[in-house]
Write an enzyme that holds these catalytic residues in place. Structure first.
Site, PDB file in Angstrom:
ATOM      1  N   TYR A 171       0.848  -1.197   0.000  1.00  0.00           N
ATOM      2  CA  TYR A 171       0.000   0.000   0.000  1.00  0.00           C
ATOM      3  C   TYR A 171       0.891   1.258   0.000  1.00  0.00           C
ATOM      4  O   TYR A 171       1.715   1.422   0.907  1.00  0.00           O
ATOM      5  CB  TYR A 171      -0.893  -0.077   1.246  1.00  0.00           C
ATOM      6  CG  TYR A 171      -1.543   1.188   1.725  1.00  0.00           C
ATOM      7  CD1 TYR A 171      -2.326   1.981   0.873  1.00  0.00           C
ATOM      8  CD2 TYR A 171      -1.423   1.592   3.061  1.00  0.00           C
ATOM      9  CE1 TYR A 171      -2.944   3.131   1.342  1.00  0.00           C
ATOM     10  CE2 TYR A 171      -2.044   2.737   3.537  1.00  0.00           C
ATOM     11  CZ  TYR A 171      -2.799   3.507   2.671  1.00  0.00           C
ATOM     12  OH  TYR A 171      -3.412   4.647   3.129  1.00  0.00           O
TER      13      TYR A 171
ATOM     14  N   ASP B 100      -1.958  -6.064   9.283  1.00  0.00           N
ATOM     15  CA  ASP B 100      -2.962  -5.028   9.014  1.00  0.00           C
ATOM     16  C   ASP B 100      -4.145  -5.734   8.338  1.00  0.00           C
ATOM     17  O   ASP B 100      -4.059  -6.126   7.181  1.00  0.00           O
ATOM     18  CB  ASP B 100      -2.335  -3.956   8.107  1.00  0.00           C
ATOM     19  CG  ASP B 100      -3.307  -2.840   7.757  1.00  0.00           C
ATOM     20  OD1 ASP B 100      -4.524  -3.067   7.812  1.00  0.00           O
ATOM     21  OD2 ASP B 100      -2.843  -1.733   7.413  1.00  0.00           O
TER      22      ASP B 100
ATOM     23  N   ILE C  78      -7.238  -4.598   7.765  1.00  0.00           N
ATOM     24  CA  ILE C  78      -8.262  -3.596   7.445  1.00  0.00           C
ATOM     25  C   ILE C  78      -9.267  -4.106   6.408  1.00  0.00           C
ATOM     26  O   ILE C  78     -10.413  -3.667   6.380  1.00  0.00           O
ATOM     27  CB  ILE C  78      -7.583  -2.277   6.980  1.00  0.00           C
ATOM     28  CG1 ILE C  78      -8.587  -1.149   6.814  1.00  0.00           C
ATOM     29  CG2 ILE C  78      -6.797  -2.463   5.718  1.00  0.00           C
ATOM     30  CD1 ILE C  78      -7.957   0.224   6.567  1.00  0.00           C
TER      31      ILE C  78
ATOM     32  N   LYS D 223     -12.842   0.380   5.452  1.00  0.00           N
ATOM     33  CA  LYS D 223     -13.094  -0.423   4.255  1.00  0.00           C
ATOM     34  C   LYS D 223     -14.299  -1.342   4.451  1.00  0.00           C
ATOM     35  O   LYS D 223     -15.208  -1.344   3.635  1.00  0.00           O
ATOM     36  CB  LYS D 223     -11.860  -1.273   3.919  1.00  0.00           C
ATOM     37  CG  LYS D 223     -10.550  -0.513   3.938  1.00  0.00           C
ATOM     38  CD  LYS D 223     -10.461   0.554   2.879  1.00  0.00           C
ATOM     39  CE  LYS D 223      -9.191   1.369   3.022  1.00  0.00           C
ATOM     40  NZ  LYS D 223      -9.071   2.422   2.037  1.00  0.00           N
TER      41      LYS D 223
HETATM   42  C1  PLP Z   1      -3.579  -1.601   4.011  1.00  0.00           C
HETATM   43  C2  PLP Z   1      -4.100  -0.281   4.505  1.00  0.00           C
HETATM   44  N1  PLP Z   1      -3.796   0.120   5.751  1.00  0.00           N
HETATM   45  C3  PLP Z   1      -4.233   1.294   6.213  1.00  0.00           C
HETATM   46  C4  PLP Z   1      -5.014   2.149   5.450  1.00  0.00           C
HETATM   47  C5  PLP Z   1      -5.494   3.444   6.029  1.00  0.00           C
HETATM   48  O1  PLP Z   1      -6.839   3.324   6.427  1.00  0.00           O
HETATM   49  P1  PLP Z   1      -7.616   4.365   7.359  1.00  0.00           P
HETATM   50  O2  PLP Z   1      -8.551   5.104   6.479  1.00  0.00           O
HETATM   51  O3  PLP Z   1      -8.373   3.518   8.354  1.00  0.00           O
HETATM   52  O4  PLP Z   1      -6.622   5.225   8.026  1.00  0.00           O
HETATM   53  C6  PLP Z   1      -5.363   1.755   4.158  1.00  0.00           C
HETATM   54  C7  PLP Z   1      -6.172   2.654   3.305  1.00  0.00           C
HETATM   55  O5  PLP Z   1      -6.275   2.505   2.115  1.00  0.00           O
HETATM   56  C8  PLP Z   1      -4.901   0.514   3.676  1.00  0.00           C
HETATM   57  O6  PLP Z   1      -5.192   0.092   2.438  1.00  0.00           O
END
Ligand code: PLP
Length: 471
Positions: free
Chosen positions: A145, A230, A232, A273
């Site tokens: 990312y 992570d 998410i 997400k």
């Molecule tokens: C792998 C990953 N980690 C963290 C984030 C950041 O997310 P947040 O909006 O919760 O700060 C993203 C956002 O695209 C992401 O893809």
């Protein structure tokens, strides 16, 4: 005298990456069906807009939650004054229940081990501050990312060392890639403090296999370092193989008896997400180590979640029926979208890495490159942004080692817009017919006539009022 501090001016933020530049170009000329039908379609933003109706209908039937009320009575003052960085207990309980539900209730989480943060961005940075000193390193599988350069490195001074994954095995993590990254850090005199993975992966849209997770756990055990997962995108897994959280593997006796590794694994989560709420800024760190939980809690002062957000979401997420239905319906919708993009691209002769999760596909456009270089990747990316009118993210912005891969998002637009994007890319591929003589003459005529001879569908997009070749 310099206006800014060294930290504020330092370019490890990564804002000049093509990932962010693409967003800027989109902002200048955004597509709108009626007002700007030839504008750029944003496919570089991993947003989930497919299930807003489910959230809105819950809000309509639960007016107290959004109206700062409890049993019909206003709790405005209570919420306005609340500022405990430990968070609202009801919200933490509801959030861990949601996290368990996403993992098929195979893992349970203790709210005492959860630290609330303003999104996963803040969670990841907080963990870096807690686990590493400036100049120490974390190993990250590539591609990763693009925001991690900012989130992990910029303010903390921590370094990222790539674990180089390649298309030869579908970008899977291998023992040798882990070992090579560790050695590479050593050569740069960087002390490795841990490995950070995204599971499911951004940008690949794939979940880590049991084999990869076991490999990672053995590696961090052997080296005596941390593992951050992570997760998410954990609620976006829409087809098999299903999602396997590192926490589920950790429950295996082999690991749970080893308190060292048990304490060294930390999870990052967020509602940006899975629930499609990046604007609400809700994230979390989950760790089995009390010392890490305590340090992260203190640090969370810099990025707390507002109390009215916590109040609203604790009501929503503790509604078992709602959350169960939301998770499955959202996954179904994501799967349909992903299939739509894959089949559309396939009809244009473009293939994607096989994926089962996320809000994007990892798209193979190597055959459209004029040469096997990152310069050629940039050249193709510019054409796709300026001529075709699609903002997608080049693999180089995700630190991919092979030119020609792009991340393409599918969940931040309507089905009609996605169809239009597919039509645009199809026409582009047809008219370029890359690799052939026809393509060479196409490129030549493109240069000679400074794009004026392009067929009707190719519209010129403004870039500071100059032709692309003059930049
Ligand atoms: C792998 C990953 N980690 C963290 C984030 C950041 O997310 P947040 O909006 O919760 O700060 C993203 C956002 O695209 C992401 O893809």
């Amino acid at each position: 005298m310099k206006l800014l501090s060294r930290k504020a001016a330092c370019n490890t933020h990564g804002q000049d990456s093509s990932y962010f530049l693409g967003w800027q170009e989109y902002e200048k000329n955004p597509y709108d069906e009626s007002h700007n039908p030839t504008g750029i379609i944003q496919m570089g933003l991993a947003e989930n807009q497919l299930s807003f109706d489910l959230l809105e209908s819950w809000l309509a039937s639960n007016p107290d939650a959004a109206g700062f009320k409890r049993d019909g009575q206003s709790i405005f003052r209570e919420l306005a004054l609340f500022q405990d960085y430990h968070g609202l207990p009801d919200f933490k309980k509801a959030l861990v229940e949601f996290m368990s539900e996403i993992r098929g209730n195979k893992v349970s989480f203790d709210p005492k081990k959860l630290v609330l943060t303003a999104g996963a961005t803040s969670a990841n940075e907080t963990l870096m501050f807690c686990l590493a000193d400036p100049g120490e390193a974390f190993l990250l599988p590539t591609p990763y990312y693009p925001g991690f350069d900012r989130d992990l490195k910029w303010r903390t001074g921590v370094e990222i060392v790539p674990i180089k994954c390649t298309s030869s095995n579908g970008f899977r993590i291998t023992e040798s890639a882990l070992e090579e990254a560790y050695q590479a850090a050593g050569k740069r005199n960087l002390k490795v403090k841990g490995v950070l993975v995204t599971n499911p992966s951004n940008p690949l849209g794939t979940t880590l296999s049991r084999h990869e997770l076991n490999l990672l756990l053995s590696f961090v055990t052997e080296k005596g370092i941390h593992l951050i997962s992570d997760e998410i995108y954990s609620g976006t897994v829409f087809s098999s193989p299903g999602f396997l959280s590192v926490m589920e593997i950790l429950m295996d006796k082999k690991y749970s008896m080893n308190t060292e590794v048990w304490k060294r694994v930390h999870i990052v989560y967020s509602l940006s997400k899975d629930l499609g709420l990046p604007g609400f800024r809700v994230g979390a760190i989950y760790s089995n180590d009390d010392v890490v939980v305590e340090a992260a809690t203190k640090m969370s002062s810099f990025g707390l979640v507002s109390s009215q957000t916590q109040y609203l979401l604790s009501a929503m997420l503790s509604d078992k029926k709602f959350r169960k239905n939301y998770i499955s319906e959202n996954q179904k919708r994501l799967r349909h979208r992903q299939e739509m993009l894959i089949s559309g691209l396939e009809s244009a002769g473009i293939r994607c890495l096989k994926s089962n999760a996320g809000l994007f596909c990892w798209v193979d456009m190597r055959h459209l490159l004029s040469s096997e270089t990152f310069d050629a990747e940039m050249e193709l990316w510019k054409k796709i942004v300026y001529d075709v009118g699609l903002n997608i993210s080049p693999g180089s912005s995700c630190h991919c080692d092979e030119p020609g891969w792009f991340r393409v998002c599918f969940a931040n637009m309507s089905a009609a817009t996605l169809n239009l994007a597919i039509q645009r890319i199809k026409l582009f591929v047809q008219s370029t017919a890359a690799g052939s003589k026809q393509n060479q003459s196409y490129h030549q005529s493109l240069n000679n006539s400074r794009r004026k001879s392009l067929t009707k569908w190719v519209f010129r997009l403004s870039f500071d009022g100059r032709e692309p070749d003059e930049r």
